[in-house]
Scaffold this motif. Structure first.
Motif, PDB file in Angstrom:
ATOM      1  N   ALA A  67       0.831  -1.208   0.000  1.00 43.85           N
ATOM      2  CA  ALA A  67       0.000   0.000   0.000  1.00 43.85           C
ATOM      3  C   ALA A  67       0.868   1.262   0.000  1.00 43.85           C
ATOM      4  CB  ALA A  67      -0.942  -0.007   1.204  1.00 43.85           C
ATOM      5  N   LEU A  68       1.965   1.246   0.740  1.00 39.73           N
ATOM      6  CA  LEU A  68       2.872   2.395   0.735  1.00 39.73           C
ATOM      7  C   LEU A  68       3.492   2.586  -0.648  1.00 39.73           C
ATOM      8  CD1 LEU A  68       4.537   1.825   4.213  1.00 39.73           C
ATOM      9  CD2 LEU A  68       2.990   3.696   3.581  1.00 39.73           C
ATOM     10  N   MET A  69       3.838   1.477  -1.303  1.00 41.20           N
ATOM     11  CA  MET A  69       4.364   1.564  -2.672  1.00 41.20           C
ATOM     12  C   MET A  69       3.334   2.209  -3.590  1.00 41.20           C
ATOM     13  SD  MET A  69       3.944   0.168  -5.923  1.00 41.20           S
ATOM     14  CE  MET A  69       2.974  -1.266  -5.535  1.00 41.20           C
ATOM     15  N   MET A  70       2.061   1.821  -3.439  1.00 41.05           N
ATOM     16  CA  MET A  70       1.012   2.401  -4.286  1.00 41.05           C
ATOM     17  C   MET A  70       0.902   3.911  -4.059  1.00 41.05           C
ATOM     18  SD  MET A  70      -0.312   0.490  -6.537  1.00 41.05           S
ATOM     19  CE  MET A  70      -1.549   1.681  -7.024  1.00 41.05           C
ATOM     20  N   ARG A  71       1.059   4.340  -2.808  1.00 44.60           N
ATOM     21  CA  ARG A  71       1.012   5.779  -2.515  1.00 44.60           C
ATOM     22  C   ARG A  71       2.109   6.509  -3.285  1.00 44.60           C
ATOM     23  NH1 ARG A  71      -0.847   9.749  -2.942  1.00 44.60           N
ATOM     24  NH2 ARG A  71      -0.604  11.515  -1.586  1.00 44.60           N
ATOM     25  N   LEU A  72       3.310   5.919  -3.299  1.00 45.88           N
ATOM     26  CA  LEU A  72       4.420   6.527  -4.041  1.00 45.88           C
ATOM     27  C   LEU A  72       4.182   6.466  -5.544  1.00 45.88           C
ATOM     28  CD1 LEU A  72       7.345   5.152  -1.863  1.00 45.88           C
ATOM     29  CD2 LEU A  72       6.583   7.537  -2.019  1.00 45.88           C
ATOM     30  N   MET A  73       3.590   5.378  -6.018  1.00 48.96           N
ATOM     31  CA  MET A  73       3.323   5.222  -7.452  1.00 48.96           C
ATOM     32  C   MET A  73       2.317   6.266  -7.930  1.00 48.96           C
ATOM     33  SD  MET A  73       2.112   1.835  -9.507  1.00 48.96           S
ATOM     34  CE  MET A  73       2.933   1.537 -11.057  1.00 48.96           C
ATOM     35  N   VAL A  74       1.225   6.398  -7.198  1.00 43.54           N
ATOM     36  CA  VAL A  74       0.179   7.345  -7.594  1.00 43.54           C
ATOM     37  C   VAL A  74       0.654   8.789  -7.418  1.00 43.54           C
ATOM     38  CG1 VAL A  74      -2.160   8.165  -7.039  1.00 43.54           C
ATOM     39  CG2 VAL A  74      -1.697   5.713  -7.188  1.00 43.54           C
ATOM     40  N   GLY A  75       1.466   9.026  -6.396  1.00 42.39           N
ATOM     41  CA  GLY A  75       1.929  10.381  -6.136  1.00 42.39           C
ATOM     42  C   GLY A  75       3.029  10.871  -7.051  1.00 42.39           C
ATOM     43  N   GLY A  76       3.762   9.962  -7.695  1.00 43.01           N
ATOM     44  CA  GLY A  76       4.903  10.430  -8.465  1.00 43.01           C
ATOM     45  C   GLY A  76       5.139   9.799  -9.812  1.00 43.01           C
ATOM     46  N   PHE A  77       4.596   8.618 -10.055  1.00 42.47           N
ATOM     47  CA  PHE A  77       4.949   7.897 -11.286  1.00 42.47           C
ATOM     48  C   PHE A  77       3.784   7.734 -12.247  1.00 42.47           C
ATOM     49  CE2 PHE A  77       5.525   3.839 -13.594  1.00 42.47           C
ATOM     50  CZ  PHE A  77       6.676   4.154 -14.304  1.00 42.47           C
ATOM     51  N   LEU A  78       2.619   7.439 -11.742  1.00 40.21           N
ATOM     52  CA  LEU A  78       1.485   7.059 -12.583  1.00 40.21           C
ATOM     53  C   LEU A  78       0.477   8.201 -12.689  1.00 40.21           C
ATOM     54  CD1 LEU A  78       0.486   4.495 -14.060  1.00 40.21           C
ATOM     55  CD2 LEU A  78      -0.793   3.948 -11.992  1.00 40.21           C
ATOM     56  N   ASN A  79       0.231   8.662 -13.895  1.00 49.55           N
ATOM     57  CA  ASN A  79      -0.756   9.720 -14.098  1.00 49.55           C
ATOM     58  C   ASN A  79      -2.164   9.138 -13.906  1.00 49.55           C
ATOM     59  OD1 ASN A  79      -2.656  11.500 -15.164  1.00 49.55           O
ATOM     60  ND2 ASN A  79      -1.282  12.252 -16.731  1.00 49.55           N
ATOM     61  N   GLN A  80      -2.882   9.647 -12.923  1.00 52.56           N
ATOM     62  CA  GLN A  80      -4.211   9.116 -12.615  1.00 52.56           C
ATOM     63  C   GLN A  80      -5.212   9.302 -13.748  1.00 52.56           C
ATOM     64  OE1 GLN A  80      -5.757   9.656  -8.596  1.00 52.56           O
ATOM     65  NE2 GLN A  80      -3.857  10.764  -8.134  1.00 52.56           N
ATOM     66  N   ARG A  81      -5.096  10.374 -14.514  1.00 52.67           N
ATOM     67  CA  ARG A  81      -6.038  10.599 -15.614  1.00 52.67           C
ATOM     68  C   ARG A  81      -5.795   9.642 -16.769  1.00 52.67           C
ATOM     69  NH1 ARG A  81      -5.491  16.176 -17.634  1.00 52.67           N
ATOM     70  NH2 ARG A  81      -7.168  15.587 -19.030  1.00 52.67           N
ATOM     71  N   ALA A  82      -4.548   9.240 -16.973  1.00 49.49           N
ATOM     72  CA  ALA A  82      -4.225   8.349 -18.091  1.00 49.49           C
ATOM     73  C   ALA A  82      -4.314   6.874 -17.700  1.00 49.49           C
ATOM     74  CB  ALA A  82      -2.827   8.648 -18.626  1.00 49.49           C
ATOM     75  N   SER A  83      -4.236   6.598 -16.405  1.00 52.21           N
ATOM     76  CA  SER A  83      -4.251   5.218 -15.939  1.00 52.21           C
ATOM     77  C   SER A  83      -5.683   4.698 -15.890  1.00 52.21           C
ATOM     78  CB  SER A  83      -3.620   5.133 -14.553  1.00 52.21           C
ATOM     79  OG  SER A  83      -3.701   3.814 -14.063  1.00 52.21           O
ATOM     80  N   VAL A  84      -5.956   3.669 -16.685  1.00 55.72           N
ATOM     81  CA  VAL A  84      -7.295   3.096 -16.765  1.00 55.72           C
ATOM     82  C   VAL A  84      -7.507   2.072 -15.655  1.00 55.72           C
ATOM     83  CG1 VAL A  84      -8.870   1.775 -18.224  1.00 55.72           C
ATOM     84  CG2 VAL A  84      -7.355   3.482 -19.254  1.00 55.72           C
ATOM     85  N   ALA A  85      -6.555   1.192 -15.482  1.00 53.41           N
ATOM     86  CA  ALA A  85      -6.664   0.101 -14.510  1.00 53.41           C
ATOM     87  C   ALA A  85      -5.368  -0.692 -14.526  1.00 53.41           C
ATOM     88  CB  ALA A  85      -7.831  -0.820 -14.863  1.00 53.41           C
TER      89      ALA A  85
END
Length: 165
Positions: A76-94
């Motif tokens: 879950a902590l990794m996901m926080r870092l992924m969403v906060g810095g690596f993965l664009n939420q608007r472009a990420s479908v799933a």
């Protein structure tokens, strides 16, 4: 904190990234996040209530010799870092899933975790041409640069950003 090796900088900022920006060889590191005893106990009390995660005294008597974070908490902590810095939420479908998930070393109170994301491959979807599949090796490192968790994640990423609402 971002560090880039052996790949060009992304063409756009995180808020504007699309499939073309996740090029094989792109490496970024984000973090750190500090892991606290209270965070370990709170997460585990709700989701993984093993004694080694919720009871400091019982954890001291365990093979780990002290309280450790649940592997799911580390994820879950990794996901926080992924969403906060690596993965664009608007472009990420799933995400259709992860492979090779491994919890390699215990995470303890006071650890400072960073996540290193390495794009392994990126391709256009055969069935949905508006998106593609990005495979990323993810390594979570502690303050001693030891890999505590690793996995390969797949993400469906759009070619173009949808309009803002």
């Amino acid at each position: 904190m971002t560090d880039q090796h052996a790949a060009p900088l992304p063409r756009r900022t995180l808020d504007n990234r699309v499939l073309a920006d996740y090029v094989p060889g792109l490496v970024e590191t984000h973090g750190p996040l500090e892991v606290t005893e209270s965070d370990i106990v709170a997460f585990a009390s709700s989701f993984d209530p093993h004694d080694m995660h919720v009871d400091p005294e019982a954890a001291r008597r365990s093979p780990f010799g002290g309280l450790i974070a649940s592997g799911w908490h580390t994820t879950a902590l990794m996901m926080r870092l992924m969403v906060g810095g690596f993965l664009n939420q608007r472009a990420s479908v799933a995400s259709p899933g992860v492979d090779e998930l491994r919890w390699l070393l215990p995470v303890r109170p006071g650890d400072l975790l960073r996540a290193r994301f390495t794009v392994l491959s990126s391709r256009v979807s055969a069935s949905k041409p508006d998106r593609g599949l990005v495979r990323t090796r993810i390594e979570v490192l502690n303050q001693r640069d030891e890999v505590v968790m690793s996995q390969v994640m797949m993400n469906l990423i759009l070619h173009e950003l949808p309009p803002l609402a």
